[in-house]
Motif scaffolding. Structure first.
Motif, PDB file in Angstrom:
ATOM      1  N   MET A  49       0.861  -1.197   0.000  1.00 49.79           N
ATOM      2  CA  MET A  49       0.000   0.000   0.000  1.00 49.79           C
ATOM      3  C   MET A  49       0.891   1.239   0.000  1.00 49.79           C
ATOM      4  O   MET A  49       1.172   1.823   1.043  1.00 49.79           O
ATOM      5  CB  MET A  49      -0.893  -0.004   1.238  1.00 49.79           C
ATOM      6  CG  MET A  49      -1.933  -1.089   1.235  1.00 49.79           C
ATOM      7  SD  MET A  49      -2.955  -1.076   2.713  1.00 49.79           S
ATOM      8  CE  MET A  49      -1.835  -1.781   3.914  1.00 49.79           C
ATOM      9  N   GLN A  52       0.047   4.402   2.134  1.00 48.91           N
ATOM     10  CA  GLN A  52      -0.036   4.355   3.593  1.00 48.91           C
ATOM     11  C   GLN A  52       1.070   5.203   4.225  1.00 48.91           C
ATOM     12  O   GLN A  52       2.216   5.178   3.779  1.00 48.91           O
ATOM     13  CB  GLN A  52       0.087   2.913   4.099  1.00 48.91           C
ATOM     14  CG  GLN A  52      -0.023   2.811   5.620  1.00 48.91           C
ATOM     15  CD  GLN A  52       0.076   1.384   6.119  1.00 48.91           C
ATOM     16  OE1 GLN A  52       0.681   0.533   5.493  1.00 48.91           O
ATOM     17  NE2 GLN A  52      -0.521   1.128   7.266  1.00 48.91           N
ATOM     18  N   GLU A 127      -5.999  -8.921   8.019  1.00 54.23           N
ATOM     19  CA  GLU A 127      -6.693  -8.397   6.842  1.00 54.23           C
ATOM     20  C   GLU A 127      -6.671  -6.871   6.839  1.00 54.23           C
ATOM     21  O   GLU A 127      -6.376  -6.247   5.806  1.00 54.23           O
ATOM     22  CB  GLU A 127      -8.137  -8.902   6.837  1.00 54.23           C
ATOM     23  CG  GLU A 127      -8.951  -8.412   5.672  1.00 54.23           C
ATOM     24  CD  GLU A 127     -10.412  -8.844   5.749  1.00 54.23           C
ATOM     25  OE1 GLU A 127     -11.206  -8.269   4.981  1.00 54.23           O
ATOM     26  OE2 GLU A 127     -10.752  -9.712   6.571  1.00 54.23           O
ATOM     27  N   LEU A 128      -6.962  -6.272   7.991  1.00 53.29           N
ATOM     28  CA  LEU A 128      -6.921  -4.806   8.072  1.00 53.29           C
ATOM     29  C   LEU A 128      -5.522  -4.283   7.795  1.00 53.29           C
ATOM     30  O   LEU A 128      -5.352  -3.308   7.050  1.00 53.29           O
ATOM     31  CB  LEU A 128      -7.399  -4.337   9.451  1.00 53.29           C
ATOM     32  CG  LEU A 128      -8.897  -4.436   9.722  1.00 53.29           C
ATOM     33  CD1 LEU A 128      -9.192  -4.200  11.203  1.00 53.29           C
ATOM     34  CD2 LEU A 128      -9.671  -3.463   8.843  1.00 53.29           C
ATOM     35  N   ARG A 129      -4.509  -4.922   8.403  1.00 49.81           N
ATOM     36  CA  ARG A 129      -3.124  -4.473   8.222  1.00 49.81           C
ATOM     37  C   ARG A 129      -2.683  -4.569   6.766  1.00 49.81           C
ATOM     38  O   ARG A 129      -1.873  -3.772   6.295  1.00 49.81           O
ATOM     39  CB  ARG A 129      -2.178  -5.332   9.081  1.00 49.81           C
ATOM     40  CG  ARG A 129      -1.558  -4.631  10.219  1.00 49.81           C
ATOM     41  CD  ARG A 129      -0.484  -5.411  10.973  1.00 49.81           C
ATOM     42  NE  ARG A 129       0.269  -6.360  10.219  1.00 49.81           N
ATOM     43  CZ  ARG A 129       0.172  -7.683  10.366  1.00 49.81           C
ATOM     44  NH1 ARG A 129      -0.640  -8.210  11.227  1.00 49.81           N
ATOM     45  NH2 ARG A 129       0.917  -8.488   9.633  1.00 49.81           N
ATOM     46  N   THR A 131      -4.746  -4.635   3.940  1.00 49.42           N
ATOM     47  CA  THR A 131      -5.619  -4.097   2.886  1.00 49.42           C
ATOM     48  C   THR A 131      -6.041  -2.649   3.101  1.00 49.42           C
ATOM     49  O   THR A 131      -6.508  -2.017   2.153  1.00 49.42           O
ATOM     50  CB  THR A 131      -6.894  -4.954   2.743  1.00 49.42           C
ATOM     51  OG1 THR A 131      -7.616  -4.939   3.970  1.00 49.42           O
ATOM     52  CG2 THR A 131      -6.557  -6.389   2.349  1.00 49.42           C
ATOM     53  N   VAL A 132      -5.913  -2.148   4.327  1.00 52.37           N
ATOM     54  CA  VAL A 132      -6.361  -0.784   4.614  1.00 52.37           C
ATOM     55  C   VAL A 132      -5.149   0.059   5.022  1.00 52.37           C
ATOM     56  O   VAL A 132      -4.426  -0.311   5.944  1.00 52.37           O
ATOM     57  CB  VAL A 132      -7.408  -0.778   5.755  1.00 52.37           C
ATOM     58  CG1 VAL A 132      -7.857   0.631   6.069  1.00 52.37           C
ATOM     59  CG2 VAL A 132      -8.594  -1.658   5.394  1.00 52.37           C
ATOM     60  N   PRO A 133      -4.923   1.183   4.336  1.00 49.53           N
ATOM     61  CA  PRO A 133      -3.765   2.017   4.695  1.00 49.53           C
ATOM     62  C   PRO A 133      -4.013   2.834   5.975  1.00 49.53           C
ATOM     63  O   PRO A 133      -4.314   4.018   5.928  1.00 49.53           O
ATOM     64  CB  PRO A 133      -3.591   2.917   3.476  1.00 49.53           C
ATOM     65  CG  PRO A 133      -4.942   2.991   2.863  1.00 49.53           C
ATOM     66  CD  PRO A 133      -5.633   1.696   3.173  1.00 49.53           C
ATOM     67  N   ILE A 134      -3.890   2.162   7.119  1.00 52.14           N
ATOM     68  CA  ILE A 134      -4.122   2.817   8.408  1.00 52.14           C
ATOM     69  C   ILE A 134      -2.902   3.656   8.779  1.00 52.14           C
ATOM     70  O   ILE A 134      -1.766   3.191   8.683  1.00 52.14           O
ATOM     71  CB  ILE A 134      -4.401   1.771   9.511  1.00 52.14           C
ATOM     72  CG1 ILE A 134      -5.674   0.983   9.183  1.00 52.14           C
ATOM     73  CG2 ILE A 134      -4.523   2.430  10.878  1.00 52.14           C
ATOM     74  CD1 ILE A 134      -5.934  -0.191  10.099  1.00 52.14           C
ATOM     75  N   SER A 145      -9.718   6.632  11.474  1.00 49.98           N
ATOM     76  CA  SER A 145     -10.721   6.088  10.553  1.00 49.98           C
ATOM     77  C   SER A 145     -11.495   4.968  11.250  1.00 49.98           C
ATOM     78  O   SER A 145     -11.072   4.447  12.292  1.00 49.98           O
ATOM     79  CB  SER A 145     -10.035   5.526   9.296  1.00 49.98           C
ATOM     80  OG  SER A 145      -9.252   4.391   9.644  1.00 49.98           O
ATOM     81  N   GLU A 147     -11.770   1.931  10.272  1.00 48.14           N
ATOM     82  CA  GLU A 147     -10.936   0.734  10.251  1.00 48.14           C
ATOM     83  C   GLU A 147      -9.874   0.774  11.345  1.00 48.14           C
ATOM     84  O   GLU A 147      -9.552  -0.237  11.959  1.00 48.14           O
ATOM     85  CB  GLU A 147     -10.263   0.559   8.875  1.00 48.14           C
ATOM     86  CG  GLU A 147     -11.214   0.225   7.754  1.00 48.14           C
ATOM     87  CD  GLU A 147     -11.835   1.456   7.108  1.00 48.14           C
ATOM     88  OE1 GLU A 147     -11.544   2.610   7.540  1.00 48.14           O
ATOM     89  OE2 GLU A 147     -12.635   1.276   6.167  1.00 48.14           O
ATOM     90  N   HIS A 148      -9.320   1.971  11.567  1.00 47.34           N
ATOM     91  CA  HIS A 148      -8.308   2.136  12.618  1.00 47.34           C
ATOM     92  C   HIS A 148      -8.942   1.882  13.986  1.00 47.34           C
ATOM     93  O   HIS A 148      -8.351   1.201  14.838  1.00 47.34           O
ATOM     94  CB  HIS A 148      -7.711   3.535  12.548  1.00 47.34           C
ATOM     95  CG  HIS A 148      -6.469   3.719  13.367  1.00 47.34           C
ATOM     96  ND1 HIS A 148      -5.624   4.777  13.181  1.00 47.34           N
ATOM     97  CD2 HIS A 148      -5.918   3.008  14.374  1.00 47.34           C
ATOM     98  CE1 HIS A 148      -4.618   4.691  14.048  1.00 47.34           C
ATOM     99  NE2 HIS A 148      -4.798   3.628  14.788  1.00 47.34           N
TER     100      HIS A 148
END
Length: 183
Positions: A49, A52, A127-129, A131-134, A145, A147-148
């Motif tokens: 990502m 991120q 999965e969060l780590r 796929t989602v740019p936290i 966010s 997700e965060h």
């Protein structure tokens, strides 16, 4: 007598390795990963990502998360050894039925807890780590966010549930090592 000793060995070996691995993760891996990443002020780019924000917390978390994934493999193997030990314990002719029931309940509890924290929660955290740019540099909950916030909540739950599993593992270890009935 040899079969009884073998059953105890599997329970003690599996629970001892599992407890040791978790202690090492909590004392030796996670704090070292985060501490070194912060001390060295590590930054970079996430190849999965590129958008991120990456700081020492992202890097420390990635290293620790990958270590946890490997620990989960060890935990699954240890659970398998413990189950073998319990099966052997039920096939022996001496010892306390009450203690075997208590240990079996502990093993079932440990298995359910491990599945919940290792597979269900751990899978979602990974999965969060991945796929989602936290942005882990944000510490104010109002700015995080959804997700965060989910990641933070799941992380706390993972820690609590794993801690309960470790207490149950310690109880299993202790009731097995100090079992005078089978000596």
């Amino acid at each position: 007598m040899i079969i009884e000793s073998l059953g105890k060995f599997f329970i003690l070996f599996g629970s001892g390795i599992w407890l040791g691995g978790f202690i090492m993760l909590g004392f030796g891996v996670a704090p070292v990963n985060f501490g070194v990443a912060e001390q060295w002020q590590l930054e970079g780019e996430n190849p999965r990502m590129p958008d991120q924000v990456v700081n020492y917390r992202t890097i420390g978390g990635e290293l620790t998360g990958n270590s946890i994934a490997r620990l989960n493999i060890i935990e699954a193997f240890c659970f398998f050894l413990i189950v073998i030990g319990i099966v052997i314990a039920w096939n022996k002719s001496s010892g306390s039925d009450k203690l075997r029931v208590i240990r079996t309940i502990l093993v079932l509890l440990i298995g359910v807890l491990f599945y919940y924290y290792g597979v269900t929660i751990g899978g979602r955290l990974m999965e969060l780590r991945n796929t989602v740019p936290i942005d882990f540099s944000i510490e104010d909950s109002a700015l995080k966010s959804a997700e965060h916030l989910e990641f933070d909540r799941l992380h706390k739950t993972y820690t609590r549930v794993a801690g309960i599993a470790m207490v149950a593992l310690m109880a299993l270890f202790t009731t097995t090592i100090f079992d005078k009935e089978s000596n």
